[in-house]
Write a protein that holds these residues in place. Structure first.
Motif, short mmCIF file in Angstrom:
data_model
loop_
_atom_site.label_atom_id
_atom_site.label_comp_id
_atom_site.label_asym_id
_atom_site.label_seq_id
_atom_site.Cartn_x
_atom_site.Cartn_y
_atom_site.Cartn_z
N GLY A 94 7.28 1.80 0.86
CA GLY A 94 6.31 0.74 1.12
C GLY A 94 5.07 1.15 1.87
O GLY A 94 4.39 0.32 2.47
N GLY A 112 2.51 2.78 0.38
CA GLY A 112 1.38 2.81 -0.54
C GLY A 112 1.34 4.05 -1.43
O GLY A 112 0.28 4.37 -1.99
N LYS A 113 2.46 4.72 -1.61
CA LYS A 113 2.49 5.89 -2.50
C LYS A 113 2.12 5.50 -3.93
O LYS A 113 1.20 6.07 -4.52
CB LYS A 113 3.90 6.51 -2.56
N THR A 114 2.85 4.54 -4.46
CA THR A 114 2.64 4.17 -5.86
C THR A 114 1.25 3.55 -6.07
O THR A 114 0.53 3.90 -7.00
CB THR A 114 3.75 3.20 -6.30
N THR A 115 0.88 2.67 -5.17
CA THR A 115 -0.42 2.01 -5.26
C THR A 115 -1.54 3.05 -5.22
O THR A 115 -2.49 2.99 -6.01
CB THR A 115 -0.57 1.01 -4.09
N PRO A 126 -8.40 -0.76 2.52
CA PRO A 126 -8.16 -2.02 3.24
C PRO A 126 -6.93 -2.75 2.70
O PRO A 126 -6.58 -2.59 1.54
CB PRO A 126 -9.43 -2.83 2.94
N SER A 137 -5.46 -5.70 1.03
CA SER A 137 -6.15 -6.63 0.15
C SER A 137 -5.20 -7.25 -0.85
O SER A 137 -4.37 -6.56 -1.46
CB SER A 137 -7.29 -5.89 -0.58
N1 LIG Z 1 -4.11 -1.92 0.21
C1 LIG Z 1 -3.10 -2.78 0.05
N2 LIG Z 1 -3.26 -4.09 0.34
C2 LIG Z 1 -2.24 -4.96 0.19
N3 LIG Z 1 -1.03 -4.65 -0.27
C3 LIG Z 1 -0.80 -3.36 -0.58
C4 LIG Z 1 -1.81 -2.36 -0.44
N4 LIG Z 1 -1.28 -1.17 -0.81
C5 LIG Z 1 -0.02 -1.42 -1.18
N5 LIG Z 1 0.28 -2.73 -1.03
C6 LIG Z 1 1.57 -3.38 -1.32
O1 LIG Z 1 2.56 -2.85 -0.46
C7 LIG Z 1 3.79 -2.69 -1.15
C8 LIG Z 1 4.23 -1.24 -1.09
O2 LIG Z 1 3.29 -0.41 -1.76
P1 LIG Z 1 3.76 0.76 -2.72
O3 LIG Z 1 2.53 1.41 -3.22
O4 LIG Z 1 4.74 0.27 -3.73
O5 LIG Z 1 4.49 1.71 -1.68
P2 LIG Z 1 5.50 2.93 -1.93
O6 LIG Z 1 5.25 3.45 -3.31
O7 LIG Z 1 5.15 3.90 -0.85
O8 LIG Z 1 6.87 2.38 -1.76
C9 LIG Z 1 3.55 -3.16 -2.57
O9 LIG Z 1 3.98 -4.49 -2.67
C10 LIG Z 1 2.05 -3.07 -2.72
O10 LIG Z 1 1.55 -4.01 -3.65
#
Ligand SMILES: Nc1ncnc2c1ncn2[C@@H]1O[C@H](COP(=O)(O)OP(=O)(O)O)[C@@H](O)[C@H]1O
Ligand SMILES: [Mg+2]
Length: 321
Positions: free
Chosen positions: A59, A61-64, A273, A275
């Motif tokens: 959680g 933000g790796k995937t995002t 940010p 968002s």
């Molecule tokens: N910049 C951001 N603003 C709001 N929500 C975010 C942001 N980046 C990630 N998220 C949310 O946070 C959660 C975890 O992100 P994710 O990329 O899946 O993390 P990981 O891959 O590290 O487990 C997801 O629900 C994603 O949509």
């Protein structure tokens, strides 16, 4: 299916009625396409850059970050491959790629020894963006790999067997050479993540601007040291990306300062940010780069992508560790 002009009120609605969500989505897609075309392309790197996106915390933000930096670079003219290495397949979902059981996937590449070209597919919405999807089968790979020969090198071998992942410039390797490969890791430090760390030359570590942001990083860094010592001496940390940054809070600023004190210039100047647009994009099977290309989240990912690309172009500012 109706066509775009029916869906988009700005194109056809003489009454100026409130746009429906569907119509808005259609407009955004148009904007994305036009926006992407207007973006000044970046020069392509000398060789394919294989970037591992890792942090064993979930959680953060790796995937995002993987899908958005990848899509941003594709919009900037780069040929980009995303390898989804998380059995949950969230990266596959975010780029609208099928990942039901039975779909040719990372599992086939890693465990079954299938060739990259047999498991790679195109992202339908972003030109120049390619994906190896992850199916749930990958959950078993962590254990199945234990008894396999050269179990830590499987992904490295699979990727580097493909001529499109090359140490040669495009003039030699060909136009279809990938410029960037991003590997989206699962939230653990098991064999899947080790395979990624062996396959890549560089890492992008997302850090969430929250309490305990740095907690657990020591574990990641000692794994990186172990991989460097035994398996991949050149692995560099080329970027730390601060994500979900809330500029209104002192907490976020404090965390970002702490990260910078610790990692210095490895930290990208751009913070992503927090968002809602970023977090809702995956539920439309999109990256924020196409879902809302003008939003602050998309603009930040575009800046982060440019910074990452530039780090490769100027070795003197590049990877330190
Ligand atoms: N910049 C951001 N603003 C709001 N929500 C975010 C942001 N980046 C990630 N998220 C949310 O946070 C959660 C975890 O992100 P994710 O990329 O899946 O993390 P990981 O891959 O590290 O487990 C997801 O629900 C994603 O949509
Ligand atoms: Mg993830």
């Amino acid at each position: 299916m109706r066509d775009l002009s029916e869906l988009s009120p700005s194109l056809s609605d003489p009454y100026g009625a409130e746009p429906t969500p569907l119509a808005q989505a259609a407009e955004h897609m148009l904007l994305a396409r036009q926006g992407a075309q207007m973006r000044e392309p970046l020069p392509r790197p000398e060789a394919t850059r294989v970037v591992v996106v890792a942090n064993q915390k979930g959680g953060v933000g790796k995937t995002t970050s993987t899908v958005n930096v990848a899509a941003a670079l594709a919009q900037l003219g780069q040929r980009v491959l995303v390898v989804d290495l998380d059995p949950q397949g969230n990266a596959s979902t975010a780029v609208a790629v099928e990942h039901r059981r039975g779909t040719p996937s990372t599992y086939d590449l890693l465990v079954e020894g299938r060739a990259l070209r047999e498991v790679v597919t195109r992202c339908p919405d972003v030109e120049r963006l390619f994906v190896v999807p992850a199916t749930i089968d990958l959950a078993g790979a962590e254990i199945e790999l234990v008894s396999v020969v050269a179990r830590e090198q499987r992904l490295h071998k699979a990727l580097h067997a493909d001529p499109r992942i090359s140490t040669e410039p495009v003039e030699v390797a060909g136009e279809d050479r990938f410029d960037f490969v991003f590997i989206d890791c699962p939230p653990s430090l098991g064999l899947l993540t080790i395979n990624a760390l062996v396959a890549g030359q560089e890492m992008l570590i997302p850090i969430q601007a929250e309490y305990y942001a740095l907690e657990g990083l020591g574990q990641l860094l000692s794994t990186v040291d172990m991989v460097r010592a035994h398996l991949n001496p050149d692995l560099a940390i080329s970027a730390i990306l601060v994500t979900m940054y809330d500029a209104r809070t002192r907490l976020a600023a404090g965390v970002a300062d702490e990260v910078r004190a610790h990692f210095g210039d490895q930290v990208l100047r751009t913070y992503i940010p927090r968002s809602v647009r970023v977090s809702e994009a995956p539920s439309y099977s999109q990256t924020v780069m196409t879902y809302d290309p003008g939003s602050p989240g998309a603009m930040s990912y575009l800046d982060a992508a440019r910074e990452l690309a530039q780090k490769g172009l100027r070795p003197q500012d590049g990877p330190a560790s």
